[in-house]
Each structure stands twice: as structure tokens, then as C-alpha cells.
Motif scaffolding. Structure first.
Motif, PDB file in Angstrom:
ATOM      1  N   LEU A  47      30.005  43.048  32.822  1.00 38.70           N
ATOM      2  CA  LEU A  47      31.334  42.441  32.832  1.00 38.70           C
ATOM      3  C   LEU A  47      32.372  43.545  32.855  1.00 38.70           C
ATOM      4  O   LEU A  47      32.306  44.480  32.058  1.00 38.70           O
ATOM      5  N   THR A  48      33.303  43.452  33.792  1.00 39.25           N
ATOM      6  CA  THR A  48      34.364  44.449  33.863  1.00 39.25           C
ATOM      7  C   THR A  48      35.675  43.768  34.209  1.00 39.25           C
ATOM      8  O   THR A  48      35.689  42.639  34.714  1.00 39.25           O
ATOM      9  N   GLN A  49      36.753  44.426  33.909  1.00 38.40           N
ATOM     10  CA  GLN A  49      38.090  43.887  34.135  1.00 38.40           C
ATOM     11  C   GLN A  49      38.922  44.902  34.892  1.00 38.40           C
ATOM     12  O   GLN A  49      38.816  46.105  34.661  1.00 38.40           O
ATOM     13  N   MET A  50      39.730  44.414  35.832  1.00 38.59           N
ATOM     14  CA  MET A  50      40.596  45.324  36.578  1.00 38.59           C
ATOM     15  C   MET A  50      41.923  44.652  36.888  1.00 38.59           C
ATOM     16  O   MET A  50      42.006  43.420  36.997  1.00 38.59           O
ATOM     17  N   ARG A  51      42.936  45.461  37.024  1.00 41.65           N
ATOM     18  CA  ARG A  51      44.258  44.966  37.386  1.00 41.65           C
ATOM     19  C   ARG A  51      44.329  44.758  38.891  1.00 41.65           C
ATOM     20  O   ARG A  51      43.813  45.571  39.669  1.00 41.65           O
ATOM     21  N   LEU A  52      44.960  43.670  39.307  1.00 45.71           N
ATOM     22  CA  LEU A  52      45.144  43.396  40.724  1.00 45.71           C
ATOM     23  C   LEU A  52      46.505  43.914  41.173  1.00 45.71           C
ATOM     24  O   LEU A  52      47.497  43.803  40.450  1.00 45.71           O
ATOM     25  N   ASP A  53      46.548  44.487  42.374  1.00 44.37           N
ATOM     26  CA  ASP A  53      47.785  45.038  42.919  1.00 44.37           C
ATOM     27  C   ASP A  53      48.478  44.009  43.795  1.00 44.37           C
ATOM     28  O   ASP A  53      47.822  43.279  44.551  1.00 44.37           O
ATOM     29  N   LYS A  54      49.779  43.961  43.714  1.00 46.24           N
ATOM     30  CA  LYS A  54      50.547  43.020  44.531  1.00 46.24           C
ATOM     31  C   LYS A  54      50.601  43.514  45.974  1.00 46.24           C
ATOM     32  O   LYS A  54      50.986  44.648  46.240  1.00 46.24           O
ATOM     33  N   LYS A  55      50.199  42.641  46.898  1.00 46.65           N
ATOM     34  CA  LYS A  55      50.224  42.938  48.328  1.00 46.65           C
ATOM     35  C   LYS A  55      50.956  41.792  49.025  1.00 46.65           C
ATOM     36  O   LYS A  55      50.343  40.805  49.433  1.00 46.65           O
ATOM     37  N   GLY A  56      52.259  41.910  49.134  1.00 48.46           N
ATOM     38  CA  GLY A  56      53.040  40.825  49.716  1.00 48.46           C
ATOM     39  C   GLY A  56      53.048  39.621  48.792  1.00 48.46           C
ATOM     40  O   GLY A  56      53.486  39.708  47.653  1.00 48.46           O
ATOM     41  N   GLU A  57      52.502  38.484  49.269  1.00 45.75           N
ATOM     42  CA  GLU A  57      52.489  37.258  48.482  1.00 45.75           C
ATOM     43  C   GLU A  57      51.206  37.088  47.673  1.00 45.75           C
ATOM     44  O   GLU A  57      51.062  36.093  46.962  1.00 45.75           O
ATOM     45  N   VAL A  58      50.267  38.024  47.796  1.00 45.23           N
ATOM     46  CA  VAL A  58      48.994  37.889  47.088  1.00 45.23           C
ATOM     47  C   VAL A  58      48.756  39.109  46.199  1.00 45.23           C
ATOM     48  O   VAL A  58      49.459  40.128  46.294  1.00 45.23           O
ATOM     49  N   PHE A  59      47.742  38.998  45.344  1.00 49.66           N
ATOM     50  CA  PHE A  59      47.319  40.094  44.482  1.00 49.66           C
ATOM     51  C   PHE A  59      45.873  40.427  44.833  1.00 49.66           C
ATOM     52  O   PHE A  59      45.040  39.524  44.983  1.00 49.66           O
ATOM     53  N   GLN A  60      45.582  41.733  44.962  1.00 53.42           N
ATOM     54  CA  GLN A  60      44.262  42.143  45.438  1.00 53.42           C
ATOM     55  C   GLN A  60      43.686  43.285  44.601  1.00 53.42           C
ATOM     56  O   GLN A  60      44.408  44.053  43.973  1.00 53.42           O
ATOM     57  N   GLY A  61      42.367  43.378  44.661  1.00 52.71           N
ATOM     58  CA  GLY A  61      41.660  44.488  44.047  1.00 52.71           C
ATOM     59  C   GLY A  61      40.290  44.625  44.677  1.00 52.71           C
ATOM     60  O   GLY A  61      39.713  43.638  45.142  1.00 52.71           O
ATOM     61  N   ASP A  62      39.762  45.843  44.733  1.00 51.73           N
ATOM     62  CA  ASP A  62      38.460  46.114  45.326  1.00 51.73           C
ATOM     63  C   ASP A  62      37.489  46.601  44.253  1.00 51.73           C
ATOM     64  O   ASP A  62      37.875  47.329  43.336  1.00 51.73           O
ATOM     65  N   PHE A  63      36.217  46.219  44.398  1.00 51.67           N
ATOM     66  CA  PHE A  63      35.206  46.698  43.470  1.00 51.67           C
ATOM     67  C   PHE A  63      33.887  46.870  44.213  1.00 51.67           C
ATOM     68  O   PHE A  63      33.681  46.329  45.298  1.00 51.67           O
ATOM     69  N   VAL A  64      33.007  47.660  43.610  1.00 53.88           N
ATOM     70  CA  VAL A  64      31.687  47.918  44.181  1.00 53.88           C
ATOM     71  C   VAL A  64      30.632  47.487  43.175  1.00 53.88           C
ATOM     72  O   VAL A  64      30.689  47.857  42.002  1.00 53.88           O
ATOM     73  N   VAL A  65      29.672  46.684  43.622  1.00 54.67           N
ATOM     74  CA  VAL A  65      28.538  46.323  42.784  1.00 54.67           C
ATOM     75  C   VAL A  65      27.432  47.339  43.049  1.00 54.67           C
ATOM     76  O   VAL A  65      26.825  47.339  44.114  1.00 54.67           O
ATOM     77  N   SER A  66      27.215  48.236  42.111  1.00 50.75           N
ATOM     78  CA  SER A  66      26.213  49.292  42.285  1.00 50.75           C
ATOM     79  C   SER A  66      25.221  49.200  41.139  1.00 50.75           C
ATOM     80  O   SER A  66      25.513  49.595  40.018  1.00 50.75           O
ATOM     81  N   LEU A  67      24.038  48.683  41.397  1.00 53.07           N
ATOM     82  CA  LEU A  67      23.044  48.447  40.359  1.00 53.07           C
ATOM     83  C   LEU A  67      21.828  49.341  40.562  1.00 53.07           C
ATOM     84  O   LEU A  67      21.336  49.497  41.667  1.00 53.07           O
ATOM     85  N   LYS A  68      21.325  49.905  39.471  1.00 51.28           N
ATOM     86  CA  LYS A  68      20.166  50.790  39.562  1.00 51.28           C
ATOM     87  C   LYS A  68      18.928  50.013  39.997  1.00 51.28           C
ATOM     88  O   LYS A  68      18.679  48.915  39.531  1.00 51.28           O
ATOM     89  N   GLN A  69      18.153  50.627  40.881  1.00 54.94           N
ATOM     90  CA  GLN A  69      16.959  49.976  41.390  1.00 54.94           C
ATOM     91  C   GLN A  69      15.770  50.292  40.484  1.00 54.94           C
ATOM     92  O   GLN A  69      15.169  51.340  40.551  1.00 54.94           O
ATOM     93  N   LYS A  70      15.428  49.333  39.626  1.00 52.95           N
ATOM     94  CA  LYS A  70      14.264  49.502  38.760  1.00 52.95           C
ATOM     95  C   LYS A  70      13.329  48.311  38.922  1.00 52.95           C
ATOM     96  O   LYS A  70      12.183  48.473  39.300  1.00 52.95           O
ATOM     97  N   HIS A  71      13.818  47.136  38.631  1.00 49.71           N
ATOM     98  CA  HIS A  71      13.003  45.954  38.876  1.00 49.71           C
ATOM     99  C   HIS A  71      13.922  44.768  39.120  1.00 49.71           C
ATOM    100  O   HIS A  71      15.002  44.675  38.564  1.00 49.71           O
ATOM    101  N   ALA A  72      13.483  43.868  39.972  1.00 48.88           N
ATOM    102  CA  ALA A  72      14.263  42.675  40.290  1.00 48.88           C
ATOM    103  C   ALA A  72      13.845  41.564  39.345  1.00 48.88           C
ATOM    104  O   ALA A  72      12.677  41.230  39.243  1.00 48.88           O
TER     105      ALA A  72
END
Length: 261
Positions: free
Chosen positions: A206-231
Motif C-alpha cells: 500500500l502506498t500513497q502519492m500526491r496527484l498533480d493538477k493537469k488542466g481539469e484533471v489530477f494525475q500521477g504515475d507509478f510503477v508496480v515492481s515486484l520481486k520474482q520469487k514465487h507466484a
């Protein structure tokens, strides 16, 4: 622009309610076509369950939540997340999905609801304690129309959150939880000793991030990077937005993540 990385970090970091915690799951491969999760304009409630493998009262609540996998309203009419707390671990069984930060989030909910009591199993619906779950097959919705929340994948496990609000605010934040369903364990000690416990919608991070205002919307980018051990289990993503650093969700969306090749 900023990119928030959702890496699985050691549990010892443990702090605020929205943080990144440790669990081993398989790295996601980028889908051939972008995956998109989107809410309607009407509020999609966030349903939070606070639970523990160390609590003998929790399996019925977890079974009820697991049945929601078959609900036609899943992801569109409600977004579920099961947070495993750590304050029952002292009974002799350490819940493998527990985190102190999840316990802290539950305490923050209790404070916001003007009560010092925390217990398991406990449901919160859009940040409010919800006790009527056991007699229902569905999850109630509100008439609030806060705006549309969209989450879209790109290449290299990059994702973008876009919120088009109808409720005025100068600051919006997004919480992102990676979930696992269809997981289980054989409990060796504590109140559930000898039981096989199955779980769905378990929060892995679980993580939290601030969204940046881009015109009429608010946006943010994130990367899901999970260690490969077992599914383990089927992976999903739950995303919700709040006004400022408030706990109460305004809008939520989510869905199953693309299968690993």
C-alpha cells in the motif's frame, strides 16, 4: 512529472497508514494492450476488512468477503481490500500478510470515527465503520458523484492515475494497493491452530502519492515492481483517491492484473 515506485520493501520500514510493505510475489509482465480500470461518475465504495489469521472470529468475515469474487458488482460497484493487522501475532502465530502499518491505518480510522476501539474482524465502508455486512449479499452504494477515476497501464509496468473531480479541492492524493486472491495457509499456532485458512483481496502493499493538477484533471504515475520469487494467487490492483491527506475515499476503482506469462 513524478513516478512513484511500488517496490516491496522490508517490513522494518514500517510507518504511516499508506506505505509499502514486504511480501514476495511474481513480477508482472507488460500486457500487449493497455489495461484500463475506470469508475463511473457515481461513488464506487472502498470496502476495507481488518482481519488476522490469529483471530478465531475472522474466518466468517473472510468467507463473506471471498464470496464477493462472484459478485457482478466487483470493481464497478465496490472495491475490496483485506488488511491483515499484526496485533494478534503475539498469540503465537505470525500472520504472513500482517503489517504494523495496517494496524496503524485501522487505528487512524477509529480516531476519525471518534472511537478508540479497534477489533477484528472490522469492516470500513468509505472510511466509516460498517457492521451490517453479515446479513447482506451486496455492498451498499452512496449517491455521491465525486468524479471519474481512471487507472491505465503502459509499458514496463508503468501505470497512470487520472482523476476528473466534481468536488472542488486544491489537493488530491491516490492510494494504490496490490492485492492477492486465492491464497491460503495452514495455521500452526494461536486461536486458529490446525485450521486451513483461505484469503482473497489480501493487501500485499500500500502506498500513497500526491496527484498533480493537469488542466481539469489530477494525475500521477507509478510503477508496480515486484520481486520474482514465487507466484501466489491471482493479483489485483485497488486504487482510490482522497481529498488531501484525509482517510475517507472519494472514488475507487480496480481490477485483476494481467496474468504472468
Amino acid at each position: 512529472s513524478r513516478i512513484t515506485h511500488l517496490t516491496l520493501a522490508p517490513k522494518r520500514w514500517g510507518i504511516p497508514p499508506c506505505v509499502i510493505i514486504s511480501l514476495a510475489v511474481t513480477i508482472l509482465s507488460s500486457p500487449a494492450a493497455p489495461a484500463t480500470f475506470q469508475s463511473s461518475g457515481q461513488n464506487t465504495p472502498l470496502l476495507e476488512l481488518y482481519t488476522s489469521e490469529g483471530c478465531s472470529s475472522c474466518p466468517p468475515a473472510e468467507s463473506w468477503l471471498s464470496r464477493q469474487k462472484d459478485s457482478p458488482g466487483l470493481w464497478k460497484e465496490f472495491v475490496p481490500v483485506a488488511f491483515h493487522v499484526d496485533y494478534w501475532d503475539h498469540l503465537g502465530w505470525q500472520d504472513p500478510w500482517s503489517a504494523n502499518s495496517f494496524s496503524a491505518r485501522q487505528r487512524a480510522h477509529a480516531k476519525a470515527n471518534v472511537t478508540d476501539a479497534i477489533y477484528t474482524p472490522e469492516f470500513f465502508l468509505n472510511g466509516k465503520e460498517w457492521r451490517a455486512w453479515s446479513g447482506r449479499r451486496d455492498v451498499p452504494r452512496s449517491g455521491m458523484r465525486p468524479g471519474v477515476l481512471t487507472v491505465t497501464s503502459g509499458v514496463d509496468n508503468r501505470w497512470r492515475v487520472t482523476f476528473a473531480p466534481t468536488i472542488p479541492a486544491t489537493r488530491y492524493e491516490a492510494c494504490i494497493a496490490v492485492l492477492s486472491s486465492g491464497v491460503s495457509s495452514e495455521v500452526k499456532a494461536g486461536e486458529n491452530r490446525g485450521r486451513h485458512l483461505a484469503h482473497d483481496f489480501v493487501a500485499l502493499s500500500l502506498t500513497q502519492m500526491r496527484l498533480d493538477k493537469k488542466g481539469e484533471v489530477f494525475q500521477g504515475d507509478f510503477v508496480v515492481s515486484l520481486k520474482q520469487k514465487h507466484a501466489t494467487g491471482r493479483l489485483g490492483l485497488a486504487v482510490w483517491v482522497t481529498r488531501g491527506d484525509h482517510l475517507e475515499p472519494l472514488q475507487a476503482t480496480g481490477g485483476w492484473l494481467p496474468s504472468v506469462e
